[in-house]
Scaffold this motif. Structure first.
Motif, PDB file in Angstrom:
ATOM      1  N   UNK A 272      -9.233   7.511  -9.648  1.00  0.00           N
ATOM      2  CA  UNK A 272     -10.090   7.768  -8.479  1.00  0.00           C
ATOM      3  C   UNK A 272      -9.791   6.775  -7.352  1.00  0.00           C
ATOM      4  N   UNK A 273      -9.653   5.513  -7.731  1.00  0.00           N
ATOM      5  CA  UNK A 273      -9.362   4.490  -6.719  1.00  0.00           C
ATOM      6  C   UNK A 273      -8.015   4.769  -6.070  1.00  0.00           C
ATOM      7  N   UNK A 274      -7.052   5.207  -6.897  1.00  0.00           N
ATOM      8  CA  UNK A 274      -5.753   5.575  -6.351  1.00  0.00           C
ATOM      9  C   UNK A 274      -5.906   6.693  -5.325  1.00  0.00           C
ATOM     10  N   UNK A 275      -6.794   7.636  -5.640  1.00  0.00           N
ATOM     11  CA  UNK A 275      -6.997   8.772  -4.725  1.00  0.00           C
ATOM     12  C   UNK A 275      -7.788   8.384  -3.469  1.00  0.00           C
ATOM     13  N   UNK A 276      -8.495   7.301  -3.533  1.00  0.00           N
ATOM     14  CA  UNK A 276      -9.172   6.841  -2.310  1.00  0.00           C
ATOM     15  C   UNK A 276      -8.157   6.177  -1.393  1.00  0.00           C
ATOM     16  N   UNK A 277      -7.229   5.440  -2.010  1.00  0.00           N
ATOM     17  CA  UNK A 277      -6.390   4.537  -1.224  1.00  0.00           C
ATOM     18  C   UNK A 277      -5.013   5.110  -0.869  1.00  0.00           C
ATOM     19  N   UNK A 278      -4.299   5.690  -1.845  1.00  0.00           N
ATOM     20  CA  UNK A 278      -2.916   6.088  -1.553  1.00  0.00           C
ATOM     21  C   UNK A 278      -2.817   7.227  -0.519  1.00  0.00           C
ATOM     22  N   UNK A 279      -3.620   8.299  -0.649  1.00  0.00           N
ATOM     23  CA  UNK A 279      -3.543   9.328   0.399  1.00  0.00           C
ATOM     24  C   UNK A 279      -3.879   8.744   1.774  1.00  0.00           C
ATOM     25  N   UNK A 280      -4.786   7.762   1.792  1.00  0.00           N
ATOM     26  CA  UNK A 280      -5.163   7.164   3.074  1.00  0.00           C
ATOM     27  C   UNK A 280      -4.000   6.401   3.701  1.00  0.00           C
ATOM     28  N   UNK A 281      -3.136   5.847   2.851  1.00  0.00           N
ATOM     29  CA  UNK A 281      -1.965   5.160   3.408  1.00  0.00           C
ATOM     30  C   UNK A 281      -1.118   6.172   4.182  1.00  0.00           C
ATOM     31  N   UNK A 282      -1.017   7.386   3.658  1.00  0.00           N
ATOM     32  CA  UNK A 282      -0.221   8.422   4.324  1.00  0.00           C
ATOM     33  C   UNK A 282      -0.942   8.966   5.548  1.00  0.00           C
ATOM     34  N   UNK A 283      -2.266   9.145   5.435  1.00  0.00           N
ATOM     35  CA  UNK A 283      -3.002   9.725   6.553  1.00  0.00           C
ATOM     36  C   UNK A 283      -3.144   8.740   7.720  1.00  0.00           C
ATOM     37  N   UNK A 284      -3.340   7.472   7.406  1.00  0.00           N
ATOM     38  CA  UNK A 284      -3.641   6.523   8.485  1.00  0.00           C
ATOM     39  C   UNK A 284      -2.472   5.618   8.856  1.00  0.00           C
ATOM     40  N   UNK A 285      -1.496   5.460   7.975  1.00  0.00           N
ATOM     41  CA  UNK A 285      -0.349   4.609   8.335  1.00  0.00           C
ATOM     42  C   UNK A 285       0.947   5.385   8.193  1.00  0.00           C
ATOM     43  N   UNK A 286       0.856   6.694   8.145  1.00  0.00           N
ATOM     44  CA  UNK A 286       2.052   7.541   8.084  1.00  0.00           C
ATOM     45  C   UNK A 286       2.906   7.312   6.843  1.00  0.00           C
ATOM     46  N   UNK A 287       2.309   6.776   5.770  1.00  0.00           N
ATOM     47  CA  UNK A 287       3.061   6.545   4.528  1.00  0.00           C
ATOM     48  C   UNK A 287       4.136   5.485   4.698  1.00  0.00           C
ATOM     49  N   UNK A 288       3.932   4.593   5.683  1.00  0.00           N
ATOM     50  CA  UNK A 288       4.955   3.579   5.966  1.00  0.00           C
ATOM     51  C   UNK A 288       5.267   2.775   4.712  1.00  0.00           C
ATOM     52  N   UNK A 289       6.575   2.567   4.497  1.00  0.00           N
ATOM     53  CA  UNK A 289       7.020   1.841   3.312  1.00  0.00           C
ATOM     54  C   UNK A 289       6.361   0.474   3.243  1.00  0.00           C
ATOM     55  N   UNK A 290       6.253  -0.178   4.399  1.00  0.00           N
ATOM     56  CA  UNK A 290       5.718  -1.547   4.336  1.00  0.00           C
ATOM     57  C   UNK A 290       4.238  -1.549   3.940  1.00  0.00           C
ATOM     58  N   UNK A 291       3.505  -0.494   4.282  1.00  0.00           N
ATOM     59  CA  UNK A 291       2.103  -0.450   3.842  1.00  0.00           C
ATOM     60  C   UNK A 291       2.051  -0.160   2.349  1.00  0.00           C
ATOM     61  N   UNK A 292       2.882   0.768   1.889  1.00  0.00           N
ATOM     62  CA  UNK A 292       2.909   1.051   0.448  1.00  0.00           C
ATOM     63  C   UNK A 292       3.240  -0.201  -0.354  1.00  0.00           C
ATOM     64  N   UNK A 293       4.042  -1.062   0.240  1.00  0.00           N
ATOM     65  CA  UNK A 293       4.475  -2.281  -0.460  1.00  0.00           C
ATOM     66  C   UNK A 293       3.525  -3.451  -0.225  1.00  0.00           C
ATOM     67  N   UNK A 294       2.389  -3.202   0.428  1.00  0.00           N
ATOM     68  CA  UNK A 294       1.552  -4.319   0.898  1.00  0.00           C
ATOM     69  C   UNK A 294       1.082  -5.258  -0.209  1.00  0.00           C
ATOM     70  N   UNK A 295       0.934  -4.757  -1.428  1.00  0.00           N
ATOM     71  CA  UNK A 295       0.482  -5.634  -2.511  1.00  0.00           C
ATOM     72  C   UNK A 295      -1.014  -5.904  -2.443  1.00  0.00           C
ATOM     73  N   UNK A 296      -1.420  -7.130  -2.831  1.00  0.00           N
ATOM     74  CA  UNK A 296      -2.841  -7.444  -2.973  1.00  0.00           C
ATOM     75  C   UNK A 296      -3.714  -7.094  -1.766  1.00  0.00           C
ATOM     76  N   UNK A 297      -3.129  -7.001  -0.574  1.00  0.00           N
ATOM     77  CA  UNK A 297      -3.972  -6.744   0.592  1.00  0.00           C
ATOM     78  C   UNK A 297      -4.240  -5.251   0.807  1.00  0.00           C
ATOM     79  N   UNK A 298      -3.576  -4.377   0.030  1.00  0.00           N
ATOM     80  CA  UNK A 298      -3.613  -2.931   0.328  1.00  0.00           C
ATOM     81  C   UNK A 298      -5.031  -2.367   0.481  1.00  0.00           C
ATOM     82  N   UNK A 299      -5.892  -2.634  -0.492  1.00  0.00           N
ATOM     83  CA  UNK A 299      -7.242  -2.062  -0.413  1.00  0.00           C
ATOM     84  C   UNK A 299      -7.970  -2.546   0.844  1.00  0.00           C
TER      85      UNK A 299
END
Ligand code: PFF
Length: 464
Positions: A272-299
């Motif tokens: 569920x947490x994955x579904x809150x956060x990962x789709x949002x990376x694509x919707x709000x940051x265009x799925x940018x590689x650097x955001x996907x790789x953000x690590x501890x700061x992602x949430x």
């Protein structure tokens, strides 16, 4: 209850706590299992290490290793009535058993401090939502600015640590059970709501696909190392916790059924947490590689953007960070409790004294992690910041060793038969064959490979 009755119920006496029955046990273990590991750690690792590929490896590990280790640890804890060092040495007072027990016990002492730092971040965001900073916290640079201020990070870390310590001093039952009973169901409902909102944003579907569909191009040894560490972390295994919890458990608790419930619940929340956060990376940051790789700061970067896009973002933000804070607290309490129980058992000193000792360790190591984002930012250990280093040391090095120690203890000293007999006091042992196979062959071989590859990669000898 007199002493023989206590023995029959399998509840240890004295300063150590106990749970009030079956539900209390499952809820407390779920409270320990569900925490920042699910909501903060799982999504950033899944984003970073291959999306669907990571999820697939993770699920396979949970069903085999995760299951076997939960069973092994809780059963050994219940059998001996002791936390790890006591449980290991109950089968022989050899140096190897002391080391095995202590490795299990040291892991919580390394995790608690940095866990409390992240807990502090959560409180900070909770307070910001109360103040109405919904848009400000959604800004790209907000998180880095915040963690760049030594005083601020340290302050919130201390607030979180104080809350955990007070709960510990108030006792096992009241601290852990009560919070779990009330907060967990609300957290699930809210998480579903946020996940649905996040998945229905334009562009979010790409994120859902990235998270669910395994792509073999994204596979690397690191996928397995990270998934393995995450499994330990999330299920609270290989760190003595379940020994301790097992030791608080009555002989009437069906250990296998509880293990299953905990796995399903814990993994459900992580997904569920994955579904809150990962789709949002694509919707709000265009799925940018650097955001996907953000690590501890992602949430902390992504979730505020979701809330800022909602009309009711402030209320949701308050509620979300409050619930995450409670999930983090129940987990942190259980990690710290494990450390305290070890000290109580080994030193014979009072609970208060041992809690203070844990507090001291937490403040010293946690401050290193907190300052690693600012005034100590120039110091790295094997190229990692303090927080990343403590996380790596515990999850990728010490936990595999701790899990290996548990397997060896069972194979060499306890015996698979005796372990099964303990499980069978309360229920049938349905997956006994799988359990025996994993503990005997798969776990030891796999753990050694994982351990060696993670150490070699950190030393720069192999590239993963
Ligand atoms: N399993 C908890 C989580 O996923 O957040 C964290 C945790 C609890 C880690 C207890 C370690 C522990 F001993």
């Amino acid at each position: 209850m007199n002493e023989s009755e206590e023995k029959k119920k399998g509840k240890p006496k004295g300063e150590r706590g106990s749970f009030s029955g079956k539900l209390g046990y499952v809820l407390a273990v779920a409270g320990s299992a569900v925490g920042l590991g699910n909501i903060w750690r799982f999504p950033y690792l899944a984003a970073k290490y291959g999306g669907g590929m990571f999820l697939l490896v993770y699920l396979l590990l949970i069903l085999t290793f995760g299951y076997a280790l939960i069973m092994a640890e809780t059963t050994l804890g219940r059998m001996t009535g002791k936390s790890p060092v006591g449980a290991f040495t109950a089968f022989g007072r050899t140096p190897a058993f002391y080391i095995g027990g202590w490795i299990n016990s040291i892991v919580p002492m390394i995790i608690v401090p940095y866990y409390c730092v992240i807990g502090g971040w959560v409180i900070k965001y909770f307070v910001e939502y109360i103040k109405g900073s919904t848009q400000a916290v959604a800004d790209d640079s907000y998180f880095t600015n915040f963690t760049g201020q030594a005083g601020s990070v340290e302050l919130w870390f201390i607030v979180f640590t104080a809350m955990v310590t007070i709960a510990i001093l108030a006792g096992v039952k009241h601290g852990v059970e009560l919070a779990s009973k009330v907060m967990m169901p609300v957290l699930v409902v809210l998480a579903i709501f946020v996940a649905v909102y996040s998945m229905t944003r334009p562009g979010a579907l790409e994120g859902v696909k990235y998270f669910f569909i395994p792509n073999f191009k994204n596979f690397s040894v690191m996928t397995v190392v990270a998934a393995m560490g995450q499994m330990f972390f999330s299920l609270s295994i290989a760190m003595g916790i379940l020994y301790t919890y097992g030791s608080y458990t009555g002989k009437d608790v069906d250990l296998e059924k509880s293990a299953k419930q905990i796995e399903i619940f814990d993994t459900g929340i992580a997904v569920l947490a994955g579904l809150m956060i990962i789709p949002a990376v694509f919707a709000f940051s265009g799925g940018a590689m650097e955001t996907l790789q953000a690590g501890p700061s992602l949430m902390f970067i992504t979730i505020p953007k979701v809330f800022a896009a909602m009309g009711t973002g402030r209320i949701i933000g308050i509620l979300f960070f409050m619930l995450v804070m409670f999930a983090a607290l129940t987990s942190a309490i259980s990690i710290m409790e494990a450390g305290v129980a070890t000290f109580v058992d080994q030193t014979g000193k009072s609970r208060i004294f041992c809690t203070m000792l844990m507090l001291l360790i937490t403040l010293v190591l946690g401050s290193l992690s907190a300052f690693g984002f600012n005034i100590l930012g120039s110091i790295t250990i094997f190229g990692m910041s303090f927080l990343d280093f403590f996380d790596f040391l515990s999850n990728s090095v010490l936990m595999p060793i701790a899990a290996l120690a548990t397997c060896i203890l069972i194979l060499r000293a306890v015996g698979l038969g005796r372990l099964a007999a303990e499980v069978e006091i309360s229920s049938e042992f349905k997956r006994k064959k799988l359990f025996n196979f994993v503990i005997k062959y798969i776990a030891p071989a796999f753990l050694i490979v994982i351990l060696i590859s993670s150490v070699l990669s950190v030393l720069g000898i192999i590239k993963m």
